[in-house]
Write a protein that holds these residues in place. Structure first.
Motif: not given
Length: 384
Positions: A94-95, A98, A119-120, A123-124, A259
């Motif tokens: 996820s990081s 981003r 989701n990763s 969501n970004n 993060d």
């Protein structure tokens, strides 16, 4: 030497997997039921005896134990300067989404794939671009023509590869990984290779690290590894990223720190060091046990439930099952299976729109539970 028949009792322990009704058998989330290896338990006990659970540093032994493990087990030597710590593979992915993309960029996955990847990306504020795996004659393969088309899109900047692949259990070949790397290099796409299941191959089978294929793959990729699946210590939240490319590594490092996903759990360092230093025999025996469970399941389906088709690949303790003879609605199928028999498995649609006629079952449990699960499945198919 190790007894994998005797399971930990995880009911009423805040276990995500086992917070179910007493009559239910959970075989869904990728979480093993076996007791933690004794050398990990002893390491945690030793840490516990300090009696002050404050902030921790990341010792060099953590990285050295991983270097030794991958050299012994997978014939690849990581350099210390390539390695970064993260509090988990999902947190790191996820990081990195981003950090390495702009809103609206395309991120390629290969459905059916691990559902949290979606989701990763979403969501970004990025776009999921699925290079759907081709399903033909009971086998999933990469559609390289489609992959090149999607990589050539100027908005495509990132690909999340699952190696070995969850949920289908496939070990990607060196040639396949080389082709992916060539296309990624050609179109300036960074590859995040999630290799968290790499140690859990069938006996006699070995996975190919993406970064080991050639210099191209090494320079355009980030490899995500962890002890969490192999040793079932996901609750201790730790992972390691391998990033040979210095500029890419510096960029990812800044993102992880921004993060706040670059600090260790108090117990995780000792657990990881113990696992990667002392875990060879335990993992060898674990692989044999899981393989025996898989063989039982495969043979049961062939003998008693021939209208199901099992995807027989050679990695992970997860098995993907084709239910198209009975249903093209895996959500409904799995809901009714649980309601009528208590068997709790994962519906295929969770992993991609091209998997609506599949379910995923977790066989990292006792052979007694595997047999119980087979009986429940047979009972359900006899009444629908």
């Amino acid at each position: 030497m190790y007894n994998f028949d005797k399971l930990a009792n995880r009911r009423n322990t805040y276990s995500l997997k086992w917070e179910v009704n007493e009559s239910e058998l959970p075989m869904w989330v990728a979480d093993m039921d076996f007791k933690v290896a004794p050398f990990i338990k002893n390491a945690i006990k030793s840490r516990m005896d300090i009696e002050a659970y404050g902030y921790s540093l990341i010792p060099e032994e953590f990285f050295n134990s991983i270097i030794g493990w991958y050299k012994r087990r997978h014939s690849i030597e990581f350099k210390r300067e390539w390695m970064l710590y993260s509090s988990g593979v999902v947190a790191a992915i996820s990081s990195m989404v981003r950090r390495l993309t702009n809103p609206g960029d395309n991120v390629i996955v290969q459905a059916p794939t691990y559902n949290i990847f979606y989701n990763s990306i979403i969501n970004n504020k990025c776009v999921v671009l699925s290079n759907d795996l081709k399903y033909k004659n009971g086998v999933f393969d990469v559609d390289f023509h489609d992959l090149e088309q999607k990589m050539s899109d100027e908005k495509t900047t990132l690909m999340i590869l699952c190696n070995p692949h969850n949920p289908i259990g496939k070990i990607w070949s060196k040639d396949e990984l080389e082709k992916i790397g060539q296309l990624a290099k050609k179109y300036n796409v960074t590859v995040i290779s999630d290799e968290i299941h790499c140690d859990l191959t069938d006996p006699g089978y070995e996975y190919v690290p993406f970064a080991s294929v050639n210099e191209t793959n090494r320079e355009i990729s980030i490899t995500c590894i962890a002890a969490s699946k192999t040793f079932n210590i996901a609750g201790l939240q730790s992972a390691c990223l391998i990033i040979p490319n210095e500029n890419l590594r510096k960029n990812v490092d800044r993102g992880l720190n921004n993060d706040e996903v670059a600090e260790p759990n108090f117990f995780s360092m000792e657990a990881n060091i113990a696992a990667f230093t002392n875990g060879d025999l335990w993992v060898d025996e674990l692989r044999e046990y899981i393989f025996a469970n898989k063989r039982y399941f495969y043979n049961f389906i062939k003998e008693h439930l021939p209208n199901l088709h099992v995807i027989e690949d050679h990695a992970t303790y997860l098995v993907f099952v084709d239910i198209s003879y009975y249903s093209n609605d895996s959500v409904k199928f799995c809901k009714e299976l649980r309601e009528k028999t208590g068997l709790y498995v994962s519906d295929g649609e969770e992993y991609g729109k091209n998997a609506k006629s599949f379910f995923r079952i977790n066989l990292a449990t006792s052979i007694a539970n595997v047999k119980d699960g087979c009986q429940r499945l047979q009972k359900f198919l006899s009444i629908i």
